[in-house]
Motif scaffolding. Sequence first.
Motif, mmCIF file in Angstrom:
data_model
loop_
_atom_site.group_PDB
_atom_site.id
_atom_site.type_symbol
_atom_site.label_atom_id
_atom_site.label_comp_id
_atom_site.label_asym_id
_atom_site.label_seq_id
_atom_site.Cartn_x
_atom_site.Cartn_y
_atom_site.Cartn_z
ATOM 1 N N ASN A 91 0.571 -1.220 -0.215
ATOM 2 C CA ASN A 91 0.048 0.086 -0.278
ATOM 3 C C ASN A 91 0.540 1.119 0.116
ATOM 4 N N ASN A 92 2.226 1.067 0.330
ATOM 5 C CA ASN A 92 2.955 2.147 -0.172
ATOM 6 C C ASN A 92 4.554 2.402 -0.943
ATOM 7 N N ILE A 93 3.990 1.470 -1.749
ATOM 8 C CA ILE A 93 5.107 1.164 -2.880
ATOM 9 C C ILE A 93 4.034 0.917 -4.351
ATOM 10 N N ASN A 94 4.535 1.158 -5.389
ATOM 11 C CA ASN A 94 4.446 0.803 -6.511
ATOM 12 C C ASN A 94 5.025 -0.021 -7.689
ATOM 13 N N PHE A 95 5.245 -1.458 -6.669
ATOM 14 C CA PHE A 95 5.432 -1.939 -7.722
ATOM 15 C C PHE A 95 5.142 -3.533 -6.423
ATOM 16 N N LYS A 96 5.217 -4.725 -6.730
ATOM 17 C CA LYS A 96 4.511 -6.403 -5.969
ATOM 18 C C LYS A 96 6.054 -6.605 -5.502
ATOM 19 N N ILE A 97 6.258 -7.057 -4.560
ATOM 20 C CA ILE A 97 7.319 -7.380 -3.613
ATOM 21 C C ILE A 97 6.764 -8.882 -4.031
ATOM 22 N N SER A 98 8.211 -10.446 -3.648
ATOM 23 C CA SER A 98 7.948 -11.579 -3.201
ATOM 24 C C SER A 98 8.149 -11.784 -1.651
ATOM 25 N N ARG A 99 6.770 -12.923 -1.264
ATOM 26 C CA ARG A 99 6.927 -13.098 0.284
ATOM 27 C C ARG A 99 7.773 -13.517 0.088
ATOM 28 N N ASN A 100 8.161 -14.676 -0.765
ATOM 29 C CA ASN A 100 9.233 -15.770 0.057
ATOM 30 C C ASN A 100 10.891 -14.780 -0.017
ATOM 31 N N ALA A 101 11.122 -13.987 -1.165
ATOM 32 C CA ALA A 101 12.516 -12.921 -0.864
ATOM 33 C C ALA A 101 12.235 -12.589 0.890
ATOM 34 N N LEU A 102 11.623 -11.926 0.801
ATOM 35 C CA LEU A 102 10.881 -11.303 1.990
ATOM 36 C C LEU A 102 11.842 -11.519 3.736
ATOM 37 N N ILE A 103 11.039 -13.440 3.076
ATOM 38 C CA ILE A 103 10.706 -13.925 4.122
ATOM 39 C C ILE A 103 12.166 -14.869 4.776
ATOM 40 N N SER A 104 13.051 -14.260 3.284
ATOM 41 C CA SER A 104 14.217 -15.310 3.502
ATOM 42 C C SER A 104 15.493 -13.959 3.594
ATOM 43 N N GLU A 105 15.092 -12.655 3.892
ATOM 44 C CA GLU A 105 15.512 -11.671 4.227
ATOM 45 C C GLU A 105 15.703 -11.284 5.550
ATOM 46 N N ILE A 106 14.651 -11.663 6.280
ATOM 47 C CA ILE A 106 14.401 -11.490 7.287
ATOM 48 C C ILE A 106 14.841 -12.678 8.269
ATOM 49 N N ILE A 107 14.745 -14.462 8.162
ATOM 50 C CA ILE A 107 15.654 -14.675 8.738
ATOM 51 C C ILE A 107 17.016 -15.122 8.494
ATOM 52 N N ASN A 108 17.136 -14.129 7.230
ATOM 53 C CA ASN A 108 18.864 -14.489 6.941
ATOM 54 C C ASN A 108 19.211 -12.886 8.070
ATOM 55 N N PHE A 109 18.310 -11.636 8.329
ATOM 56 C CA PHE A 109 18.920 -10.266 8.306
ATOM 57 C C PHE A 109 18.487 -11.362 11.262
ATOM 58 N N PHE A 110 17.496 -11.981 10.820
ATOM 59 C CA PHE A 110 17.382 -12.701 12.364
ATOM 60 C C PHE A 110 18.707 -13.447 12.228
ATOM 61 N N ASP A 111 18.997 -14.015 11.701
ATOM 62 C CA ASP A 111 20.091 -14.971 12.235
ATOM 63 C C ASP A 111 21.756 -14.336 12.114
ATOM 64 N N LEU A 112 21.594 -13.169 11.290
ATOM 65 C CA LEU A 112 23.299 -12.089 11.425
ATOM 66 C C LEU A 112 22.924 -12.021 13.185
ATOM 67 N N TYR A 113 21.986 -11.068 13.464
ATOM 68 C CA TYR A 113 21.577 -10.892 14.504
ATOM 69 C C TYR A 113 21.798 -11.662 15.297
ATOM 70 N N PHE A 114 20.733 -12.646 15.457
ATOM 71 C CA PHE A 114 20.787 -13.170 16.926
ATOM 72 C C PHE A 114 21.724 -14.857 16.762
ATOM 73 N N ILE A 115 22.510 -15.873 15.563
ATOM 74 C CA ILE A 115 23.305 -16.356 15.159
ATOM 75 C C ILE A 115 25.038 -15.676 15.306
ATOM 76 N N GLU A 116 25.187 -14.683 14.559
ATOM 77 C CA GLU A 116 26.153 -14.116 14.133
ATOM 78 C C GLU A 116 26.942 -12.789 15.347
ATOM 79 N N LYS A 117 25.560 -12.947 16.190
ATOM 80 C CA LYS A 117 25.788 -11.916 17.132
ATOM 81 C C LYS A 117 25.613 -9.704 16.579
ATOM 82 N N ALA A 118 25.368 -9.643 15.983
ATOM 83 C CA ALA A 118 25.808 -8.651 14.718
ATOM 84 C C ALA A 118 25.066 -7.350 16.239
#
Length: 256
Positions: A171-198
């Motif tokens: 509702n705030n952008i003018n293009f469609k996004i992939s839920r799969n891509a966003l899920i992957s990014e969320i998991i990767n950043f979660f792992d960066l902060y939780f597993i890798e302790k960034a």
Amino acid sequence: MKTLKNNLNIQEIQNNLKHKHNIEIFDSIDSTNKYLKSKINEKNYGTIVISNEQTNGYGKNNRQFMSNKDVGIYMSILINPNCLIEESLKITILTSVAILSAIKSICNLDVKLKWVNDIILNDLKVGGILCESQINLSTNIIDNMIVGIGINVKEFEFLPSLKNIATSIENNINFKISRNALISEIINFFDLYFIEKANYIDLYKENSYVLGKDIKVIQNDKQFYAKAIDIDDSGSLIVQEQEKIIKLISSDISIR
């Protein structure tokens, strides 16, 4: 490969992950958090459950979380934080920053974080987090935690009662996004902060929706007005009420 007509795809998500996770996808489920709680002794840490729809999604204080079919990300992650109860806020803070980082990476949107578990976009709620824990009472340590994430992704018409409260990413952008891509990014950043302790506390504070603002604090059956002045390393919100400095661990707050 497990592919659903709604385009949630395990293989596509896993292909973009830095760390391996066991992922389960449902077309419909009552609640991803409830499902993991019912299976907690059967699942490995790092297991992620995703559903295309939740029929009984809920958030903080058991408030209903709308989880409409095909339009959102509804997922839960089973972890072992191995931390004291007093430190559990850090996981919610960490998850907030992971979501913010992922949305900025995919959509380049200016997301803000409302203490402690709301994701804000253009002053409206776009997502939320609910962490539920199993605690070892003899050690005061959290053995298991389920991190629940709900995000409004696709463009859709909100109920009149929610129009001034909630929004979605598309509702705030003018293009469609992939839920799969966003899920992957969320998991990767979660792992960066939780597993890798960034570091994530600084990012949380930099993108806070409340710091420096006058707020109303609702705590148990009491409420008072204060100014949000800091967030400490444990994730607690530090507020100033007249001459008193108060550390909030669990409260509802609203911007005045």
